[in-house]
Design a protein around this motif. Structure first.
Motif, short mmCIF file in Angstrom:
data_model
loop_
_atom_site.label_atom_id
_atom_site.label_comp_id
_atom_site.label_asym_id
_atom_site.label_seq_id
_atom_site.Cartn_x
_atom_site.Cartn_y
_atom_site.Cartn_z
N ASP A 1 0.79 -1.23 0.00
CA ASP A 1 0.00 0.00 0.00
C ASP A 1 0.83 1.29 0.00
O ASP A 1 0.43 2.28 0.60
N TRP A 2 1.99 1.28 -0.66
CA TRP A 2 2.82 2.49 -0.65
C TRP A 2 2.09 3.70 -1.22
O TRP A 2 2.33 4.83 -0.80
N LYS B 1 0.56 6.15 1.26
CA LYS B 1 1.38 6.78 2.31
C LYS B 1 2.22 7.92 1.75
O LYS B 1 3.09 7.70 0.90
N THR B 2 1.97 9.12 2.25
CA THR B 2 2.63 10.30 1.71
C THR B 2 4.15 10.21 1.78
O THR B 2 4.85 10.59 0.84
N SER B 3 4.67 9.68 2.91
CA SER B 3 6.13 9.64 3.04
C SER B 3 6.75 8.72 1.98
O SER B 3 7.79 9.02 1.40
N LYS B 4 6.08 7.61 1.71
CA LYS B 4 6.58 6.67 0.68
C LYS B 4 6.49 7.31 -0.70
O LYS B 4 7.41 7.20 -1.51
#
Ligand SMILES: Nc1nc2c(ncn2[C@@H]2O[C@H](COP(=O)(O)OP(=O)(O)OP(=O)(O)O)[C@@H](O)[C@H]2O)c(=O)[nH]1
Ligand SMILES: [Mg+2]
Length: 299
Positions: free
Chosen positions: A278-279, A282-285
């Protein structure tokens, strides 16, 4: 005084924005593919001629965002509209108008800068059908110019350049004349890998994949690359690798051939496939995978 200014290329996914950027600059800066949402970052390309300079900004296709990745892409397109001197609104003549075109048009109007409709892919349509469609855009929208062209066949690009130049302000050049773009080797190589992946896969793989460059080094004769394709699920990893590594090897072959031609170096590419669940949510990913901020190697 020279003419100079920035120009955004916007429109629905797959309209042909990146194909047009490459055609205008007569070089490959942005990857292209028949899959929607190919471009994920704003890509700059600088055009120069005796009249002046046009700084084109190719943007991610405008669509209804479905996850954190696509909303970040759409945000960068909308932000670009606010910082340009002129907007090229690209329409695919073979596609029916959609509500999303109207939403984008509303945003474009708020920018209060000259806006041209670029009606692309005229090579796909009979002349008799083109005229009524151009008339439709003329009567339903308030574009400052409507320019039919074929980005793929490089048809009518001269006219586009000349009408854009006319509308740009007189000012000093914005970039040195020998600077074509701002691409780093890391970013460009990761994009070429993603392009081959997009062209060789279907369904959810193109949208679920990202490419990161793990290591990159150059010698006088070779370019050594270690890269990873990141997918969201174990099942996708299996597909990208393929039976006995067949798909992965085909990607390596196509990327190496293209980069060898472009750089004139032997290409040693080792490619890994990793799962990061689910990358895309996720904003950081997303930031890590989309913005490799290493500027160690400027192209
Ligand atoms: N026949 C035809 N095909 C075109 C033309 N311009 C682009 N294409 C094709 O349309 C597809 C999409 O082109 P892209 O340049 O990747 O489209 P894009 O607007 O950048 O798409 P996103 O990055 O997803 O927003 C590719 O398969 C191109 O070869 C054209 O003038 N004629
Ligand atoms: Mg594109």
């Amino acid at each position: 005084m020279t003419k100079a200014g920035t120009v955004a290329l916007v429109g629905r996914p797959n309209a042909g924005k990146s194909t047009l950027l490459n055609a205008l600059l007569q070089t490959k800066l942005a990857i292209t593919s028949p899959k929607a949402q190919t471009t994920r970052n704003v890509i700059l390309g600088v055009y120069n001629d005796e009249q002046g300079q046009i700084v084109f900004l190719d943007t991610p296709g405008f669509h209804q965002p479905k996850d954190a990745l696509s909303s970040m892409m759409v945000k960068s397109t909308v932000a670009t509209l606010k910082e340009v001197d002129l907007i090229l609104f690209m329409l695919d003549i073979t596609k029916k108008e959609k509500a999303v075109d109207k939403s984008l048009y509303e945003l474009v109007k708020q920018a209060k800068v000259p806006t041209f409709a670029i009606v692309n892919k005229i090579d796909m349509m009979n002349r008799n059908h083109i005229i009524p469609l151009l008339e439709y855009y003329h009567s339903h929208y308030a574009f400052d110019e409507i320019i039919p062209l074929s980005a793929l066949n490089q048809d009518n690009l001269d006219r586009l350049i000349s009408v854009v130049m006319q509308r740009l302000p007189e000012q000093p050049l914005l970039y040195p004349e020998d600077q074509l773009s701002q691409l780093t080797y890391q970013f460009y190589i990761s994009e070429v890998i993603r392009e081959k992946l997009l062209n060789l896969t279907n369904q959810e793989i193109p949208h679920s994949s990202a490419v990161v460059i793990d290591t990159l080094s150059f010698t006088d004769t070779a370019c050594n690359i270690e890269a990873s394709i990141v997918v969201e699920k174990d099942s996708q990893k299996g597909i990208v690798i393929g039976a006995k590594g067949a798909l992965k090897n085909e990607i390596i072959k196509q990327v190496s051939m293209e980069l060898r031609r472009q750089y004139g170096l032997k290409i040693n590419l080792s490619l890994h496939v990793k799962v990061d669940k689910d990358w895309r949510l996720k904003t950081s990913k997303i930031n890590a995978y989309l913005n490799p901020n290493s500027s160690e190697y400027e192209q």
